[in-house]
Design a protein around this motif. Structure first.
Motif, PDB file in Angstrom:
ATOM      1  N   PHE A  76       0.938  -1.140   0.124  1.00  0.00           N
ATOM      2  CA  PHE A  76      -0.052   0.014  -0.054  1.00  0.00           C
ATOM      3  C   PHE A  76       0.852   1.354  -0.021  1.00  0.00           C
ATOM      4  N   TRP A  77       1.887   1.330   0.892  1.00  0.00           N
ATOM      5  CA  TRP A  77       2.792   2.474   0.987  1.00  0.00           C
ATOM      6  C   TRP A  77       3.628   2.733  -0.517  1.00  0.00           C
ATOM      7  N   TYR A  78       4.001   1.413  -1.100  1.00  0.00           N
ATOM      8  CA  TYR A  78       4.663   1.661  -2.359  1.00  0.00           C
ATOM      9  C   TYR A  78       3.718   2.186  -3.480  1.00  0.00           C
ATOM     10  N   VAL A  79       2.489   1.964  -3.437  1.00  0.00           N
ATOM     11  CA  VAL A  79       1.626   2.329  -4.329  1.00  0.00           C
ATOM     12  C   VAL A  79       1.456   3.924  -4.246  1.00  0.00           C
ATOM     13  N   VAL A  80       1.276   4.328  -2.777  1.00  0.00           N
ATOM     14  CA  VAL A  80       0.925   5.422  -2.172  1.00  0.00           C
ATOM     15  C   VAL A  80       2.029   6.580  -2.876  1.00  0.00           C
ATOM     16  N   VAL A  81       3.397   6.038  -2.884  1.00  0.00           N
ATOM     17  CA  VAL A  81       4.393   6.891  -3.453  1.00  0.00           C
ATOM     18  C   VAL A  81       4.310   7.107  -4.984  1.00  0.00           C
ATOM     19  N   PHE A  82       3.614   6.265  -5.595  1.00  0.00           N
ATOM     20  CA  PHE A  82       3.371   6.611  -6.991  1.00  0.00           C
ATOM     21  C   PHE A  82       2.093   7.221  -7.162  1.00  0.00           C
ATOM     22  N   ALA A  83       0.939   7.000  -6.476  1.00  0.00           N
ATOM     23  CA  ALA A  83      -0.345   7.391  -6.517  1.00  0.00           C
ATOM     24  C   ALA A  83      -0.339   8.897  -6.337  1.00  0.00           C
ATOM     25  N   VAL A  84       0.083   9.384  -5.151  1.00  0.00           N
ATOM     26  CA  VAL A  84      -0.029  10.780  -4.805  1.00  0.00           C
ATOM     27  C   VAL A  84       0.445  11.649  -5.891  1.00  0.00           C
ATOM     28  N   PRO A  85       1.683  11.371  -6.258  1.00  0.00           N
ATOM     29  CA  PRO A  85       2.064  12.557  -7.239  1.00  0.00           C
ATOM     30  C   PRO A  85       1.278  12.659  -8.593  1.00  0.00           C
ATOM     31  N   LEU A  86       0.987  11.228  -8.892  1.00  0.00           N
ATOM     32  CA  LEU A  86       0.044  11.388 -10.263  1.00  0.00           C
ATOM     33  C   LEU A  86      -1.421  11.945 -10.078  1.00  0.00           C
ATOM     34  N   VAL A  87      -1.925  11.476  -8.918  1.00  0.00           N
ATOM     35  CA  VAL A  87      -3.420  12.273  -8.588  1.00  0.00           C
ATOM     36  C   VAL A  87      -3.257  13.745  -8.561  1.00  0.00           C
ATOM     37  N   PHE A  88      -2.028  14.395  -7.901  1.00  0.00           N
ATOM     38  CA  PHE A  88      -1.803  15.755  -7.844  1.00  0.00           C
ATOM     39  C   PHE A  88      -1.504  16.307  -9.111  1.00  0.00           C
ATOM     40  N   LEU A  89      -1.001  15.513 -10.234  1.00  0.00           N
ATOM     41  CA  LEU A  89      -0.691  15.930 -11.389  1.00  0.00           C
ATOM     42  C   LEU A  89      -2.184  16.096 -12.087  1.00  0.00           C
ATOM     43  N   ALA A  90      -2.707  15.074 -11.961  1.00  0.00           N
ATOM     44  CA  ALA A  90      -4.255  14.990 -12.551  1.00  0.00           C
ATOM     45  C   ALA A  90      -5.215  16.302 -12.091  1.00  0.00           C
ATOM     46  N   SER A  91      -4.713  16.492 -10.884  1.00  0.00           N
ATOM     47  CA  SER A  91      -5.870  17.648 -10.320  1.00  0.00           C
ATOM     48  C   SER A  91      -5.343  18.800 -10.853  1.00  0.00           C
ATOM     49  N   VAL A  92      -3.879  19.207 -11.016  1.00  0.00           N
ATOM     50  CA  VAL A  92      -3.433  20.443 -11.643  1.00  0.00           C
ATOM     51  C   VAL A  92      -3.974  20.463 -13.168  1.00  0.00           C
ATOM     52  N   LEU A  93      -3.944  19.373 -13.868  1.00  0.00           N
ATOM     53  CA  LEU A  93      -4.136  19.431 -15.302  1.00  0.00           C
ATOM     54  C   LEU A  93      -5.605  19.843 -15.494  1.00  0.00           C
ATOM     55  N   VAL A  94      -6.596  19.511 -14.484  1.00  0.00           N
ATOM     56  CA  VAL A  94      -8.057  19.816 -14.733  1.00  0.00           C
ATOM     57  C   VAL A  94      -8.323  20.954 -14.069  1.00  0.00           C
ATOM     58  N   SER A  95      -7.500  21.695 -13.238  1.00  0.00           N
ATOM     59  CA  SER A  95      -7.734  23.045 -12.870  1.00  0.00           C
ATOM     60  C   SER A  95      -7.757  24.131 -13.837  1.00  0.00           C
ATOM     61  N   PRO A  96      -8.676  25.125 -13.748  1.00  0.00           N
ATOM     62  CA  PRO A  96      -8.858  26.043 -14.747  1.00  0.00           C
ATOM     63  C   PRO A  96      -7.586  26.959 -14.495  1.00  0.00           C
ATOM     64  N   THR A  97      -7.220  27.456 -15.997  1.00  0.00           N
ATOM     65  CA  THR A  97      -6.284  28.340 -15.988  1.00  0.00           C
ATOM     66  C   THR A  97      -6.693  29.837 -16.109  1.00  0.00           C
ATOM     67  N   GLY A  98      -6.640  30.410 -15.034  1.00  0.00           N
ATOM     68  CA  GLY A  98      -6.983  31.845 -14.957  1.00  0.00           C
ATOM     69  C   GLY A  98      -7.535  32.660 -16.139  1.00  0.00           C
TER      70      GLY A  98
END
Length: 146
Positions: free
Chosen positions: A124-146
């Motif tokens: 689970f922790w091994y997966v978290v190390v990969f999942a957190v940055p990818l989910v953060f990137l996904a949230s940045v990509l979907v956020s509106p650009t001012g």
């Protein structure tokens, strides 16, 4: 230049800190003492090989999905969800059956929850190390650009 070195080293430091509680388990330490060959780099190569589905999957998502809409973000989140389920769901069969067949009895008190919780937690922790940055990137990509 020092900032770039910190950016390269910091993910490994964060992963090491996140993995420390898992390594406190006596059962997991017993497993690592029993695994052959000792003083070998095989474990490191296995860890790198296990990261390939996340790396290759991310590359395929970026190569095949247009970043123009939310599809790229959705594809990244879906990749994380599916790979996380496969890793965590497959951790018990992957850790247990081959080791028992090889004669490595690392659960001398029986193979109950105390035996299986550390490998599942480590996975689970091994997966978290990969999942957190990818989910953060996904949230940045979907956020509106001012």
């Amino acid at each position: 230049m020092l900032e770039y070195a910190f950016l390269l080293v910091s993910p490994g430091l964060v992963a090491s800190v996140l993995r420390c509680p898992v390594l406190l388990s006596g059962r997991l330490r017993a497993l690592f003492r029993r695994l052959p060959p000792s003083r070998s780099t095989v474990g490191g190569y296995v860890a790198v090989a296990l990261s390939l589905p996340f790396l290759v999957g991310t590359g395929l998502v970026f190569a095949s999905v247009s970043p123009a809409d939310a599809a790229l973000s959705n594809a990244l989140v879906n990749l994380v969800m599916y790979l996380s389920a496969v890793y965590v769901g497959g951790s018990v069969p992957a850790n247990g059956s081959p080791l028992q067949r090889a004669g490595l009895d690392w659960g001398p008190a029986g193979y109950g929850l105390r035996t299986w919780a550390p490998p599942i937690g480590a996975t689970f922790w091994y997966v978290v190390v990969f999942a957190v940055p990818l989910v953060f990137l996904a949230s940045v990509l979907v956020s509106p650009t001012g």
